[in-house]
Design an enzyme around this catalytic site. Structure first.
Site, PDB file in Angstrom:
ATOM      1  N   ASP A   1      -3.454 -18.120   2.583  1.00  0.00           N
ATOM      2  CA  ASP A   1      -5.128 -18.962   1.014  1.00  0.00           C
ATOM      3  C   ASP A   1      -5.572 -19.496   2.312  1.00  0.00           C
ATOM      4  O   ASP A   1      -6.584 -20.029   2.591  1.00  0.00           O
ATOM      5  CB  ASP A   1      -4.626 -19.457  -0.478  1.00  0.00           C
TER       6      ASP A   1
ATOM      7  N   TYR B   1       0.695  -0.911   0.055  1.00  0.00           N
ATOM      8  CA  TYR B   1       0.138  -0.103   0.175  1.00  0.00           C
ATOM      9  C   TYR B   1       0.769   1.521   0.142  1.00  0.00           C
ATOM     10  O   TYR B   1       0.443   2.238  -0.427  1.00  0.00           O
ATOM     11  CB  TYR B   1      -0.985   0.313   1.221  1.00  0.00           C
TER      12      TYR B   1
END
Length: 355
Positions: free
Chosen positions: A221, A140
């Site tokens: 995940d 970010y």
């Protein structure tokens, strides 16, 4: 005790939920003989409309001068055409970076009286998860590059971490894990990402100083799946910025509503940045149906973590528990046989339970 609090109501439902949090803080101030001064400032879309900038200098100065900051919410498709550097969300990144609040704490707790969208067999013994997210580095805050290669558009986003950036937030997570069940999971993608490999190395080295903390590792995940399959088995999560952003929103859906989640962003000092994790929800803004509990919980976290007001924070948390136990519900957590209340009524009811 006297405290100056920067209040950024923001966009959409931000002003609505903030008004309820301020009601509760005023009740606490009266009950415990404190003096809270509120310094109202602009950020996000409303700041763009009024000043042309998503993060005016006056706001940035105030968040660095006051004792802590409360934020309602920012953003909305109204400002989608703004240049990338002036999007409402950029205000959040700018405040976080300026304050150097590198550790984002996002507790996700399912109240016993509320329903989770998961089947009871998956909820198990209940959900009480603390997600510690690195907040001021990673992709970010990395370089974002757009270029032309071989006559086609190419985009590159840089994810960068240093050892010191990892160790400072990991220390927060280890300390929290010690206070909770002693179990800490580092969530990463070390089978693919160089940054994740560095995270593992740094955290493993630090774990030697925390022999009473059981450290485990989980790919992001798999963690996303385990949050659905076995959330009661997860206690404290440590992860990087983008993974934490995604996983904390997923976890918030398990506790009935994203409106039930507060958060704290902390750095090296006592000054913090506190916000509910829901968005500005422009589709319901002005309808008086938003859930302000996440914002009120964030205010409680501010009292506890930045001001050292443990008794006061406990008082708010107990009042919220009583609100839920008494059968009051906002639209997002409504159940058959319960009492539907408006956003504007929630603060009054919780204040009543504070006494």
């Amino acid at each position: 005790m006297y405290k100056r609090i920067c209040v950024i109501e923001g966009d959409g439902i931000g002003p609505e939920v903030m008004a309820q949090a301020i009601k509760v803080l005023n009740t606490i101030a009266k009950k415990f003989n404190h003096n809270f001064e509120y310094v109202y400032r602009l950020a996000g879309g409303v700041a763009i409309d009024k000043t042309g900038k998503c993060l005016p200098n006056e706001t940035l100065d105030s968040v660095l001068e006051t004792d802590s900051t409360l934020l309602g919410a920012v953003g909305g498709n109204k400002w989608d055409n703004q240049p990338p550097e002036n999007r409402p969300e950029k205000a959040l990144l700018g405040i976080r970076k300026a304050m150097q609040v590198y550790a984002n704490l996002r507790p996700q707790k399912l109240y016993a009286e509320l329903d989770s969208p998961l089947k009871a067999e998956y909820v198990g013994d209940g959900i009480d998860i603390m997600i510690v997210r690195e907040l001021v580095s990673g992709v970010y805050f990395g370089e974002h590059i757009q270029s032309i290669e071989d006559n086609q558009n190419v985009a590159t986003d840089i994810m960068k971490y240093t050892e010191s950036e990892i160790s400072r937030v990991a220390k927060v997570a280890f300390e929290l894990a010690k206070q909770r069940t002693g179990n800490l999971i580092l969530v990463d993608k070390a089978n693919v990402l160089a940054t994740s490999k560095l995270w593992r190395k740094v955290v493993i080295d630090m774990s030697k100083d925390y022999p009473d903390v059981n450290l485990e590792f989980m790919y992001v995940d798999n963690c996303a799946m385990q949050l659905i399959k076995k959330p009661s088995k997860i206690d404290t999560i440590l992860t990087e910025n983008m993974f934490g952003d995604i996983l904390s929103d997923e976890a918030s859906s398990l506790i009935g509503s994203i409106g039930m989640s507060g958060s704290a962003s902390l750095g090296d000092g006592t000054r913090g940045f506190y916000e509910a994790i829901h968005g500005s929800a422009p589709d319901i803004a002005g309808k008086d149906i938003a859930n302000p509990i996440g914002m009120i919980l964030s205010s409680s976290m501010m009292l506890r973590l930045s001001f050292g007001m443990t008794e006061e924070a406990d008082c708010i948390d107990k009042a919220i528990n009583q609100f839920i136990k008494s059968g009051y519900r906002t639209a997002d957590i409504m159940q058959d046989g319960k009492k539907l209340v408006k956003c504007s009524e929630v603060g009054n009811l919780i204040c009543g339970f504070i006494g």
